[in-house]
Design a protein around this motif. Structure first.
Motif, PDB file in Angstrom:
ATOM      1  N   VAL A 214       7.848   2.962  -0.443  1.00 40.15           N
ATOM      2  CA  VAL A 214       7.266   4.224   0.389  1.00 40.15           C
ATOM      3  C   VAL A 214       8.520   5.314  -0.070  1.00 40.15           C
ATOM      4  O   VAL A 214       8.326   6.232  -0.106  1.00 40.15           O
ATOM      5  CB  VAL A 214       7.210   3.736   1.730  1.00 40.15           C
ATOM      6  CG1 VAL A 214       6.460   5.236   2.316  1.00 40.15           C
ATOM      7  CG2 VAL A 214       6.035   2.834   1.858  1.00 40.15           C
TER       8      VAL A 214
ATOM      9  N   PHE B 286       3.146  -1.155   7.131  1.00 38.36           N
ATOM     10  CA  PHE B 286       3.761   0.060   6.741  1.00 38.36           C
ATOM     11  C   PHE B 286       3.300   0.519   5.458  1.00 38.36           C
ATOM     12  O   PHE B 286       3.901  -0.018   4.488  1.00 38.36           O
ATOM     13  CB  PHE B 286       5.288  -0.075   6.934  1.00 38.36           C
ATOM     14  CG  PHE B 286       6.118   1.138   7.203  1.00 38.36           C
ATOM     15  CD1 PHE B 286       6.334   1.670   8.385  1.00 38.36           C
ATOM     16  CD2 PHE B 286       6.520   2.119   5.970  1.00 38.36           C
ATOM     17  CE1 PHE B 286       7.183   2.906   8.544  1.00 38.36           C
ATOM     18  CE2 PHE B 286       7.116   3.170   6.207  1.00 38.36           C
ATOM     19  CZ  PHE B 286       7.550   3.699   7.582  1.00 38.36           C
ATOM     20  N   VAL B 287       2.526   1.499   5.354  1.00 34.49           N
ATOM     21  CA  VAL B 287       1.931   1.951   4.070  1.00 34.49           C
ATOM     22  C   VAL B 287       2.071   3.369   3.663  1.00 34.49           C
ATOM     23  O   VAL B 287       1.891   4.332   4.701  1.00 34.49           O
ATOM     24  CB  VAL B 287       0.481   1.443   3.871  1.00 34.49           C
ATOM     25  CG1 VAL B 287      -0.455   1.870   5.053  1.00 34.49           C
ATOM     26  CG2 VAL B 287      -0.278   1.696   2.652  1.00 34.49           C
ATOM     27  N   GLY B 288       2.141   3.839   2.680  1.00 38.70           N
ATOM     28  CA  GLY B 288       2.483   5.262   2.285  1.00 38.70           C
ATOM     29  C   GLY B 288       3.013   5.457   0.823  1.00 38.70           C
ATOM     30  O   GLY B 288       3.236   4.499   0.114  1.00 38.70           O
ATOM     31  N   PRO B 289       3.546   6.694   0.603  1.00 41.15           N
ATOM     32  CA  PRO B 289       3.276   7.581   1.415  1.00 41.15           C
ATOM     33  C   PRO B 289       1.763   8.360   1.216  1.00 41.15           C
ATOM     34  O   PRO B 289       1.335   8.213   0.108  1.00 41.15           O
ATOM     35  CB  PRO B 289       4.442   8.980   0.885  1.00 41.15           C
ATOM     36  CG  PRO B 289       4.458   8.443  -0.697  1.00 41.15           C
ATOM     37  CD  PRO B 289       4.109   6.825  -0.525  1.00 41.15           C
ATOM     38  N   LEU B 290       1.164   8.853   2.270  1.00 40.86           N
ATOM     39  CA  LEU B 290      -0.105   9.382   2.331  1.00 40.86           C
ATOM     40  C   LEU B 290      -0.010  10.750   2.399  1.00 40.86           C
ATOM     41  O   LEU B 290       0.828  11.489   2.831  1.00 40.86           O
ATOM     42  CB  LEU B 290      -0.970   8.613   3.197  1.00 40.86           C
ATOM     43  CG  LEU B 290      -1.000   7.189   2.887  1.00 40.86           C
ATOM     44  CD1 LEU B 290      -1.467   6.331   4.224  1.00 40.86           C
ATOM     45  CD2 LEU B 290      -1.747   6.639   1.809  1.00 40.86           C
TER      46      LEU B 290
END
Lengths: 472, 280
Positions: free
Chosen positions: B24, B85-89
């Motif tokens: 991320v 924790f996921v992204g970057p969106l």
């Protein structure tokens, strides 16, 4: 011995009971019933059922094994063609596929192939103690985008051939639509977990929380040493009707409603994800997703759940069994109706009234069937002046999806059609970009689990050919 | 699992964390967001990126403790882990071709406005920042804003620090005194952004707002984050989170933001009781 004309009944939870819980509706065959059902199979020479199956499971062969009480043997036959038998046995539309071709079906009810497949897979999942033999790795890495049915099928086939497969999943759990879309009462998540675990035993690695198109791009996957990429990212953005009131509180896309209920387990007491427990719910649409949403709403405590559909019962695109189950559980069908507006609460004297902005009803107009459209389905025609309001406190839009733009926007050279679906060569799954293959809803738009699985398998075969030619 | 490598309390209700999430961090840009889930039964919540360190592989989040999930997150200590924790969106804030901008931040929104201000500053743009808080105790990131702003104005509702009043006052004064902004970028509570837009509209100064609605997946799948923008439905996660402020239906967005108010209240109380019990 005379052949029993009808399928052996599937034991199910009673409608009144199951409409209030999330446990699986269909309970599955016992070994005894399974053998009795298998005995109905004529083992005919033509094997027409196999042709009816998108992944060509050797159906008569596995049924023969059941007849001999060799359930593990039956499983081994199915698993040669299907990576997710416990899933397909539950959610495949067998009535329009394998079972529709069954020779027995000409005179009687066809063999209950789907129920037998489910029995065999469940038997294996709960009784098999042996070790899966891990294939010898060939040193070639393949990336699979999305862990739904097409991705898992593709990953499974390639892993069994010795490829090192990494599946990238955007959500926190593997399974795609199998975990966020299809409800627990139709497909227990434990089953999906087991199927995914089986793939892991074959060496498939699953990386959750990676959004391809954002966290990593397709081109970066190649740079990371993957020799081929399969895109099975699924259907995308939920569609809305564009009518007034869709921004009101209590209006959901089926995707959101089902994701809250299924993936986030909002129906459980200790889940931290909220969901509206509406008393009166209108579900707009007539497909399987609409049935799933309606039946989920019932289980969340709704007193009245209406399916709003613009054509008649005969045109409902959902599987017959799902419609029957929904009816038995008390879902009401407002057919030949089209929504024209969603109404909301507004206290003009008090802008702080907490009820402001919540749905109070849906305005519908009655329709009648007119001339057939280009697909042969009779077009609904609105009857002027027939509007009325159905009081509801939640509206769920289950009218399909349009493709997700994330991968398309970040992958140069990947061609998409005018709807945004990835263009592939149907027989191979190859896209316009070298080394990139695709299948499932990302290509076709919303379709079925088994078609997606079939596409994943086709692509796996093509990828293998491509990589062996490439000689790396 | 994602390690919290640094945690700092910025004030009594706002916490900063640096989370180890190298993939991320590698891609994150000002204006984008992440989605996290604190623990196994946790809900998914979006938080806008408040900074990143590509070399260390960390992403900075700054959040206000407002509900059950942020309380649980705040219970996590340095060295502990966040489940997902996921992204970057979402899309990065557009900074190209702008010579002079005014950044208007409110409350914890200032945490998100900061990397945007820094980016403009680094690209040689003249940055005026106006940041507002309820009172002196809640002021955050003053030094950080100072170092990336050519002009910084701080306001508090009660006048306990900086100028007394709301952010739109100094904004209007600046505009009327002849400052020519190519764009105003505002990040903060919906009601504040609505009034910032109302302030800039008569002068026709392009105004970008950063929307942070309720969402689940953050990739376009659920549609929960939809807004009405220019009379059409838009999804904050894939079409935003930045939008032309003049086109956003703020009243609808504000109504939608409190759809789960009742649930959140219960959650918050349950959480309070739980943490009190644990503390004993």
């Amino acid at each position: 011995m005379a052949i029993k004309p009808n399928k052996n009944d599937m034991p199910v939870q009673e409608a009144a009971v199951r409409a209030k819980n999330f446990s699986e509706v269909a309970l599955g065959y016992s070994a005894e019933i399974a053998v009795a059902e298998a005995d109905r199979c004529l083992n005919c020479k033509g094997r027409p059922c196999v042709e009816g199956c998108p992944v060509n499971v050797s159906i008569p062969e596995f049924i023969s094994k059941i007849k001999q009480n060799d359930f593990e043997g039956a499983y081994n036959i199915i698993s040669q063609s299907s990576s997710l038998p416990a899933v397909c046995g539950r959610v495949c539309p067998q009535e329009t596929q394998c079972e529709s071709k069954c020779t027995l079906g000409i005179k009687f009810e066809p063999v209950a192939i789907g129920r037998l497949e489910r029995f065999v897979a469940d038997y294996h999942n709960f009784n098999f103690n042996g070790k899966t033999v891990k294939p010898v790795l060939n040193g070639i890495k393949v990336a699979v985008v999305g862990s739904g049915p097409s991705g898992l099928a593709c990953a499974g086939d390639l892993a069994k051939k010795g490829y090192k497969v990494t599946v990238f999943e955007a959500l926190h759990e593997a399974g795609g639509v199998l975990v966020y879309g299809i409800p627990e009462f139709r497909l227990p998540k434990e089953i999906v977990k087991k199927e995914v675990d089986t793939l892991r035993q074959y060496g498939v690695e699953i990386q959750t929380n990676v959004v391809v198109g954002k966290t990593l791009t397709v081109d970066e996957l190649f740079k990371k040493g993957f020799s081929a990429v399969f895109i099975g990212s699924g259907a995308g953005l939920p569609r809305f009707m564009g009518i007034k009131g869709e921004g009101l509180k209590g209006v959901y896309s089926a995707n959101e409603f089902l994701t809250r209920a299924n993936l986030m387990k909002a129906y459980e007491k200790d889940s931290q994800t909220p969901i509206m427990h509406a008393k009166n719910v209108a579900v707009v649409g007539g497909g399987n997703v609409a049935m799933d949403a309606a039946r989920t709403a019932l289980r969340l405590g709704a007193e009245n759940v209406y399916i709003i559909y613009r054509r008649s019962m005969a045109e409902l695109p959902a599987r017959k069994e799902e419609v029957e189950h929904a009816e038995e559980e008390g879902v009401k069908f407002e057919i030949l109706r089209n929504p024209i507006e969603i109404l909301g609460y507004l206290n003009e004297n008090d802008s702080r009234d907490t009820k402001n902005g919540f749905v109070t009803g849906i305005k519908l107009i009655k329709c009648e069937l007119g001339e057939p459209d280009e697909r042969g389905r009779r077009r609904p025609v609105e009857i002027e002046g027939s509007e009325y309001v159905l009081p509801v406190d939640s509206v769920i839009m289950a009218i399909g999806t349009s493709p997700n733009p994330l991968i398309k926007n970040t992958t140069a050279g990947l061609e998409v059609n005018k709807h945004g679906g990835i263009i592939v060569e149907e027989k191979t799954g190859a896209t316009s970009k070298l080394g990139v293959f695709a299948g499932g809803d990302a290509v076709t738009g919303a379709a079925t689990v088994i078609l997606a699985m079939g596409a994943g398998k086709t692509a796996a075969k093509t990828i293998e050919e491509y990589l062996s030619k490439k000689g790396k | 699992m994602y390690k919290i490598v640094k945690k700092r309390l910025l004030n009594s209700t706002v916490t900063m964390m640096d989370v180890y999430a190298p993939l991320v961090a590698e891609k994150a840009q000002a204006g984008q967001f992440i989605i996290l889930r604190v623990d196994e039964n946790g809900e998914r919540i979006p938080l806008t990126v408040a900074g990143f360190n590509r070399a260390l592989g960390t992403v900075r989040i700054i959040f206000q403790i407002v509900g059950g999930t942020t309380m649980r997150l705040n219970e996590k200590k340095e060295g502990e882990f966040i489940r997902d924790f996921v992204g970057p969106l979402g899309n990065a804030t557009k900074t190209e071709n702008l010579k002079k901008v005014c950044i208007v931040g409110g409350g914890v929104g200032c945490a998100i406005a900061l990397p945007v201000a820094q980016k403009f500053h680094d690209e040689g743009c003249e940055v005026h920042s106006i940041i507002g808080f309820r009172n002196k105790d809640l002021v955050i990131l003053e030094d950080e804003f100072k170092s990336c702003s050519d002009k910084l104005t701080i306001v508090t509702d009660d006048g306990s620090y900086g100028q007394k009043g709301v952010v739109t006052l100094p904004l209007k004064q600046s505009i009327e005194s002849g400052e020519k902004y190519d764009e105003v970028i505002t990040i903060g509570p919906l009601i504040m952004m609505k009034f910032v837009v109302a302030t800039t509209r008569p002068y026709n100064i392009p105004t970008t707002v950063s929307m942070n609605p309720i969402m689940i997946d953050g990739t376009g799948m659920c549609g929960g984050c939809r807004l009405t923008v220019g009379g059409k439905t838009a999804f904050a996660c894939v079409d935003g989170p930045d939008f032309n402020g003049f086109d956003v239906d703020f009243d609808e967005a504000m109504a939608r933001s409190n759809i789960y108010a009742e649930f959140e209240k219960t959650e918050r109380e349950a959480c309070c009781n739980l943490f009190k019990k644990e503390a004993k």
